[in-house]
Design a protein around this motif. Sequence first.
Motif, PDB file in Angstrom:
ATOM      1  N   MET A 183       0.837  -1.203   0.000  1.00  0.00           N
ATOM      2  CA  MET A 183       0.000   0.000   0.000  1.00  0.00           C
ATOM      3  C   MET A 183       0.873   1.255   0.000  1.00  0.00           C
ATOM      4  O   MET A 183       1.472   1.608   1.018  1.00  0.00           O
ATOM      5  N   SER A 184       0.955   1.901  -1.146  1.00  0.00           N
ATOM      6  CA  SER A 184       1.693   3.158  -1.245  1.00  0.00           C
ATOM      7  C   SER A 184       0.857   4.293  -0.659  1.00  0.00           C
ATOM      8  O   SER A 184      -0.342   4.401  -0.926  1.00  0.00           O
ATOM      9  N   CYS A 185       1.502   5.130   0.142  1.00  0.00           N
ATOM     10  CA  CYS A 185       0.869   6.343   0.668  1.00  0.00           C
ATOM     11  C   CYS A 185       1.626   7.578   0.183  1.00  0.00           C
ATOM     12  O   CYS A 185       1.670   8.594   0.864  1.00  0.00           O
ATOM     13  N   ASP A 186       2.246   7.464  -0.990  1.00  0.00           N
ATOM     14  CA  ASP A 186       2.984   8.574  -1.577  1.00  0.00           C
ATOM     15  C   ASP A 186       2.170   9.241  -2.685  1.00  0.00           C
ATOM     16  O   ASP A 186       1.226   8.660  -3.230  1.00  0.00           O
ATOM     17  N   ALA A 190      -2.035   7.256  -9.589  1.00  0.00           N
ATOM     18  CA  ALA A 190      -2.442   5.844  -9.511  1.00  0.00           C
ATOM     19  C   ALA A 190      -1.383   5.061  -8.744  1.00  0.00           C
ATOM     20  O   ALA A 190      -0.810   4.100  -9.236  1.00  0.00           O
ATOM     21  N   ASN A 191      -1.113   5.472  -7.499  1.00  0.00           N
ATOM     22  CA  ASN A 191       0.055   4.934  -6.804  1.00  0.00           C
ATOM     23  C   ASN A 191       0.029   3.421  -6.662  1.00  0.00           C
ATOM     24  O   ASN A 191       1.079   2.766  -6.705  1.00  0.00           O
ATOM     25  N   GLY A 192      -1.158   2.830  -6.508  1.00  0.00           N
ATOM     26  CA  GLY A 192      -1.220   1.380  -6.417  1.00  0.00           C
ATOM     27  C   GLY A 192      -0.812   0.707  -7.712  1.00  0.00           C
ATOM     28  O   GLY A 192       0.017  -0.217  -7.723  1.00  0.00           O
ATOM     29  N   ASP A 212       5.383 -13.813 -12.583  1.00  0.00           N
ATOM     30  CA  ASP A 212       4.094 -14.433 -12.885  1.00  0.00           C
ATOM     31  C   ASP A 212       3.275 -14.628 -11.606  1.00  0.00           C
ATOM     32  O   ASP A 212       2.053 -14.415 -11.595  1.00  0.00           O
ATOM     33  N   TRP A 213       3.934 -15.059 -10.519  1.00  0.00           N
ATOM     34  CA  TRP A 213       3.264 -15.251  -9.231  1.00  0.00           C
ATOM     35  C   TRP A 213       2.693 -13.936  -8.707  1.00  0.00           C
ATOM     36  O   TRP A 213       1.569 -13.881  -8.222  1.00  0.00           O
ATOM     37  N   LEU A 214       3.474 -12.872  -8.845  1.00  0.00           N
ATOM     38  CA  LEU A 214       3.003 -11.564  -8.397  1.00  0.00           C
ATOM     39  C   LEU A 214       1.854 -11.065  -9.264  1.00  0.00           C
ATOM     40  O   LEU A 214       0.888 -10.478  -8.756  1.00  0.00           O
ATOM     41  N   GLU A 215       1.941 -11.274 -10.558  1.00  0.00           N
ATOM     42  CA  GLU A 215       0.846 -10.845 -11.436  1.00  0.00           C
ATOM     43  C   GLU A 215      -0.460 -11.526 -11.054  1.00  0.00           C
ATOM     44  O   GLU A 215      -1.537 -10.941 -11.141  1.00  0.00           O
ATOM     45  N   ALA A 216      -0.369 -12.762 -10.574  1.00  0.00           N
ATOM     46  CA  ALA A 216      -1.564 -13.522 -10.232  1.00  0.00           C
ATOM     47  C   ALA A 216      -2.130 -13.146  -8.866  1.00  0.00           C
ATOM     48  O   ALA A 216      -3.348 -13.256  -8.644  1.00  0.00           O
ATOM     49  N   GLY A 217      -1.270 -12.682  -7.923  1.00  0.00           N
ATOM     50  CA  GLY A 217      -1.763 -12.542  -6.562  1.00  0.00           C
ATOM     51  C   GLY A 217      -1.409 -11.289  -5.789  1.00  0.00           C
ATOM     52  O   GLY A 217      -1.836 -11.138  -4.636  1.00  0.00           O
ATOM     53  N   LEU A 218      -0.631 -10.364  -6.382  1.00  0.00           N
ATOM     54  CA  LEU A 218      -0.194  -9.190  -5.629  1.00  0.00           C
ATOM     55  C   LEU A 218      -1.255  -8.098  -5.658  1.00  0.00           C
ATOM     56  O   LEU A 218      -1.662  -7.637  -6.721  1.00  0.00           O
ATOM     57  N   ALA A 219      -1.696  -7.675  -4.487  1.00  0.00           N
ATOM     58  CA  ALA A 219      -2.650  -6.566  -4.372  1.00  0.00           C
ATOM     59  C   ALA A 219      -1.917  -5.287  -3.994  1.00  0.00           C
ATOM     60  O   ALA A 219      -1.130  -5.281  -3.044  1.00  0.00           O
ATOM     61  N   CYS A 220      -2.192  -4.235  -4.733  1.00  0.00           N
ATOM     62  CA  CYS A 220      -1.586  -2.920  -4.466  1.00  0.00           C
ATOM     63  C   CYS A 220      -2.688  -1.863  -4.557  1.00  0.00           C
ATOM     64  O   CYS A 220      -2.827  -1.177  -5.580  1.00  0.00           O
ATOM     65  N   PRO A 221      -3.488  -1.717  -3.518  1.00  0.00           N
ATOM     66  CA  PRO A 221      -4.579  -0.735  -3.572  1.00  0.00           C
ATOM     67  C   PRO A 221      -4.049   0.685  -3.683  1.00  0.00           C
ATOM     68  O   PRO A 221      -3.076   1.055  -3.015  1.00  0.00           O
TER      69      PRO A 221
END
Length: 489
Positions: A183-186, A190-192, A212-221
Amino acid sequence: MTRLSEVALAGLPNAVERPAYVRSAVTPGIVHLGIGAFHRAHMAAYVDSLLGADPSWGIIGASLRRPDTRDALAPQDFLYTLAVRDASGTRCRIIGSLLDVIDANADREGLLARMADPQTRIVSLTVTEKGYCHDPATGALDQNHPDIRHDLGDPANPVSAPGMLVEALARRKAAGIAPFTVMSCDNLPANGRTVRRILIALARLRDPALADWLEAGLACPSTMVDRIVPATTDADRAEISGLTGREDGWPIVTEPFTQWVIEDHFPLGRPALETVGAQLVEDVEPFELMKLRMLNGSHSSIAYLGYLAGYQHVSEAIADPGIARLIHGLMTEEVMATLPMPRADLEAYRDALLQRFANPALKHRTWQIAMDGTQKLPQRLLGTIADRLAEGLPVTRAALGVAGWMRYVTGIDEKGAPIDVRDPHAARLRSIADAAGRDATRLADGLFALEEVFGTELPQHKGFRETVTRHLDSLFAVGAAETVRKVAG
């Protein structure tokens, strides 16, 4: 005087608010990279307000560059004073949500282990725009950044924030642990999405399977954060000690206003931030764009032009009728038309901003806001300019903010004294300014050639170049105060 600490909480004056929970029961759920003043005035305060209901969201902070924060807070059990200040006075609150601060340079392995721990469900960041090692004009990872080159060569011992995140995520993948939410707070557009793009790009350079693993499961709100937090001064420390009766190694001063808008996407769970004033939404972009262009764009314009006009603080600068008219006009006549929100909401936000800028109790230095302009201009002013030019609309006031930056980075003020220009590209800016002297056209041409700031399309717009250059020539000829007065009308 007694130092602030767990033991010393009991004797605080009744007017000083203190943690309303048993601090020893709090466990860490968040790691925060970049434990500076803004985080301690903003996110840490929100979390502090909810720990009584859910103590599983304590924060472990990390200093990525210097041990100053840890050195200041460790002797006081990582407690600190948050002083909220306006014209009516100063109200003090002790924040207890910060449980520890790790100095990444002294204990990088400890930080990576904490991030890789399953107990860590969120890793948040306030590392400033330059900490993402990206090209601000495109939002892409800067593969030639020295820290990124280091991290690709020695991924187990990263020095950049993206490198630390990717290494910790790689360890979680190897251990079969789901990725934490980043979670970026900068203040990034579209910081996420930006931080997700950067992390996946870096991961792909070191290990395509990890990417590939990150593309499938990384959340960056994505988030929008808003609170003015000036640098703490010795006078602030003295006042706060007088109000609390405690010595505090690093108190924080801020304004009453605070806002946090968050995209609600946290696969591993999140604290109930909506119960303490945060807004959880499906789409942060309208709020983010409003804040970046209205608050941050105005702030940067005030910083450069106000500093050149001789004003040390924002409140002094906005008290100048010319600057006040300029900023009101910038928001009303130029920025609002680029924003997808109701006009009434934007006008109310504008009026609140002008009131906040004028807060005489908040000594927010123009020099502080002026830092890192090459990283800030694209999202704060150039986005507004590009949108207006695409519609054939004038950019007179926004262009003056850009010209103010160009005049500021010459490193010489209107009295001939040096300006301490703090910027990742300070050496290049200095070289361009030295070659141009006080020739506005040469200086503008040299700075417009910085593609990482202006991209390739904006500098090709003849009307924009001419407007900026004309303003810059006026800043050299008659100074900031007179130039602002003429432009503001």
